[in-house]
Motif scaffolding. Structure first.
Motif, mmCIF file in Angstrom:
data_model
loop_
_atom_site.group_PDB
_atom_site.id
_atom_site.type_symbol
_atom_site.label_atom_id
_atom_site.label_comp_id
_atom_site.label_asym_id
_atom_site.label_seq_id
_atom_site.Cartn_x
_atom_site.Cartn_y
_atom_site.Cartn_z
ATOM 1 N N THR A 2 0.833 -1.196 0.000
ATOM 2 C CA THR A 2 0.000 0.000 0.000
ATOM 3 C C THR A 2 0.877 1.259 0.000
ATOM 4 N N LEU A 3 0.257 2.389 -0.312
ATOM 5 C CA LEU A 3 0.981 3.654 -0.304
ATOM 6 C C LEU A 3 1.543 3.940 1.087
ATOM 7 N N GLU A 4 0.738 3.650 2.119
ATOM 8 C CA GLU A 4 1.192 3.903 3.486
ATOM 9 C C GLU A 4 2.420 3.065 3.818
ATOM 10 N N THR A 5 2.420 1.801 3.380
ATOM 11 C CA THR A 5 3.566 0.928 3.630
ATOM 12 C C THR A 5 4.798 1.438 2.893
ATOM 13 N N TRP A 6 4.605 1.860 1.639
ATOM 14 C CA TRP A 6 5.741 2.367 0.879
ATOM 15 C C TRP A 6 6.307 3.632 1.514
ATOM 16 N N LEU A 7 5.445 4.530 1.984
ATOM 17 C CA LEU A 7 5.935 5.750 2.619
ATOM 18 C C LEU A 7 6.743 5.421 3.869
ATOM 19 N N ALA A 8 6.294 4.421 4.617
ATOM 20 C CA ALA A 8 7.051 3.998 5.800
ATOM 21 C C ALA A 8 8.419 3.456 5.388
ATOM 22 N N PHE A 9 8.457 2.667 4.306
ATOM 23 C CA PHE A 9 9.732 2.134 3.833
ATOM 24 C C PHE A 9 10.611 3.257 3.275
ATOM 25 N N PHE A 10 9.996 4.246 2.643
ATOM 26 C CA PHE A 10 10.737 5.386 2.105
ATOM 27 C C PHE A 10 11.473 6.113 3.229
ATOM 28 N N VAL A 11 10.787 6.320 4.338
ATOM 29 C CA VAL A 11 11.414 6.968 5.493
ATOM 30 C C VAL A 11 12.528 6.080 6.045
ATOM 31 N N ALA A 12 12.244 4.779 6.153
ATOM 32 C CA ALA A 12 13.263 3.850 6.658
ATOM 33 C C ALA A 12 14.485 3.828 5.744
ATOM 34 N N SER A 13 14.264 3.958 4.436
ATOM 35 C CA SER A 13 15.377 3.933 3.483
ATOM 36 C C SER A 13 16.318 5.110 3.693
ATOM 37 N N TRP A 14 15.762 6.281 3.987
ATOM 38 C CA TRP A 14 16.621 7.437 4.258
ATOM 39 C C TRP A 14 17.473 7.190 5.498
ATOM 40 N N LEU A 15 16.866 6.600 6.522
ATOM 41 C CA LEU A 15 17.613 6.311 7.747
ATOM 42 C C LEU A 15 18.703 5.278 7.490
ATOM 43 N N ILE A 16 18.376 4.254 6.692
ATOM 44 C CA ILE A 16 19.350 3.216 6.366
ATOM 45 C C ILE A 16 20.516 3.817 5.586
ATOM 46 N N SER A 17 20.197 4.616 4.575
ATOM 47 C CA SER A 17 21.235 5.184 3.718
ATOM 48 C C SER A 17 22.104 6.194 4.462
ATOM 49 N N ALA A 18 21.480 6.978 5.341
ATOM 50 C CA ALA A 18 22.214 8.039 6.030
ATOM 51 C C ALA A 18 23.080 7.513 7.168
ATOM 52 N N SER A 19 22.822 6.287 7.622
ATOM 53 C CA SER A 19 23.620 5.736 8.714
ATOM 54 C C SER A 19 25.064 5.566 8.256
ATOM 55 N N PRO A 20 26.026 6.175 8.962
ATOM 56 C CA PRO A 20 27.433 6.057 8.546
ATOM 57 C C PRO A 20 27.878 4.590 8.562
ATOM 58 N N GLY A 21 28.588 4.192 7.543
ATOM 59 C CA GLY A 21 29.053 2.818 7.441
ATOM 60 C C GLY A 21 30.153 2.709 6.409
ATOM 61 N N ALA A 22 30.470 1.465 6.056
ATOM 62 C CA ALA A 22 31.554 1.238 5.100
ATOM 63 C C ALA A 22 31.257 1.873 3.749
ATOM 64 N N GLY A 23 29.980 1.888 3.331
ATOM 65 C CA GLY A 23 29.620 2.481 2.055
ATOM 66 C C GLY A 23 29.906 3.973 2.018
ATOM 67 N N ALA A 24 29.509 4.675 3.063
ATOM 68 C CA ALA A 24 29.750 6.123 3.124
ATOM 69 C C ALA A 24 31.243 6.420 3.122
ATOM 70 N N ILE A 25 32.002 5.632 3.876
ATOM 71 C CA ILE A 25 33.448 5.847 3.931
ATOM 72 C C ILE A 25 34.083 5.564 2.574
ATOM 73 N N SER A 26 33.592 4.513 1.893
ATOM 74 C CA SER A 26 34.113 4.177 0.569
ATOM 75 C C SER A 26 33.866 5.318 -0.408
ATOM 76 N N ALA A 27 32.659 5.884 -0.403
ATOM 77 C CA ALA A 27 32.320 6.981 -1.308
ATOM 78 C C ALA A 27 33.169 8.211 -1.020
ATOM 79 N N MET A 28 33.340 8.533 0.257
ATOM 80 C CA MET A 28 34.135 9.709 0.605
ATOM 81 C C MET A 28 35.607 9.497 0.300
ATOM 82 N N ALA A 29 36.099 8.279 0.528
ATOM 83 C CA ALA A 29 37.502 7.990 0.239
ATOM 84 C C ALA A 29 37.769 8.120 -1.262
ATOM 85 N N ALA A 30 36.847 7.605 -2.083
ATOM 86 C CA ALA A 30 37.004 7.704 -3.539
ATOM 87 C C ALA A 30 36.992 9.166 -3.990
ATOM 88 N N ALA A 31 36.082 9.958 -3.417
ATOM 89 C CA ALA A 31 35.993 11.370 -3.799
ATOM 90 C C ALA A 31 37.212 12.155 -3.343
#
Length: 210
Positions: A2-31
């Protein structure tokens, strides 16, 4: 889904992506070494790695990995070794401003190399698989076609990760433009190298749930 479920996942996705981790460090190291334009290839690899993990979970293989002590241990130590290797490479990187195009073939900065590096950072991280196993099922309606739902989740994660990782990389690339003296660049290389090795050590301590 449902739209409500997707919106909840959309919010969760931002939190998942923004959490500092190996991916963020890899991107910053490359840049920080090769600039934002080439770091985008690394970010593409990171996203491909996330989608690879999501596919594994959707196919049911993630549960098998989480349940198998041997498979989990093998993947975990592959991830540890890779992160530590990346950290050592970053630590020992040249302490001078690098022209991305000129250095591409000699310093591991081709777009293909950076893409593969990003892919392996996320694809060899069993924490990502266990996390996906814990999070994704909460947003999947078993009464509806699951392939479409997983595709929606994958596209959502890809979008949020692209935005967040680009932000991290842009910040590091700006720092590269401002701090061009050898001791500044050496400090950045060692900072990112140390963070990558620390992420490897943290992954080494990660244990499979009983």
């Amino acid at each position: 889904m449902t739209l409500e479920t997707w919106l909840a996942f959309f919010v969760a996705s931002w939190l998942i992506s923004a959490s500092p981790g190996a991916g963020a460090i890899s991107a910053m190291a490359a840049a920080s070494r090769f600039g934002l334009a080439r770091a985008m290839a690394n970010i593409g690899g990171l996203i491909a790695g996330i989608l690879f993990v999501l596919t594994i979970v959707a196919a049911g293989l993630g549960a098998l990995l989480a349940a198998s002590a041997v498979a989990f241990t093998v993947v975990k130590w592959l991830g540890v070794a890779y992160l530590v290797w990346l950290g050592v490479e970053q630590w020992r990187a040249p302490a001078f401003a690098v022209d991305a195009d000129a250095a591409a073939g000699t310093l591991g900065g081709t777009r293909r190399q950076l893409f593969v590096r990003g892919f392996l950072v996320n694809a060899t991280n069993p924490k990502g698989i266990v996390f996906m196993l814990a999070v994704l099922p909460q947003f999947i309606d078993p009464a509806r076609p699951q392939l479409v739902q997983y595709a929606i989740c994958g596209a959502t994660l890809a979008f949020t990760d692209l935005v967040v990782m680009t932000g991290y990389a842009a910040f590091a690339a700006k720092a590269l433009r401002l701090l061009r003296r050898p001791h500044h660049i050496r400090a950045m290389n060692r900072a990112f190298g140390g963070l990558l090795m620390t992420m490897g050590a943290l992954l080494a301590s990660f244990k499979r749930a009983a």
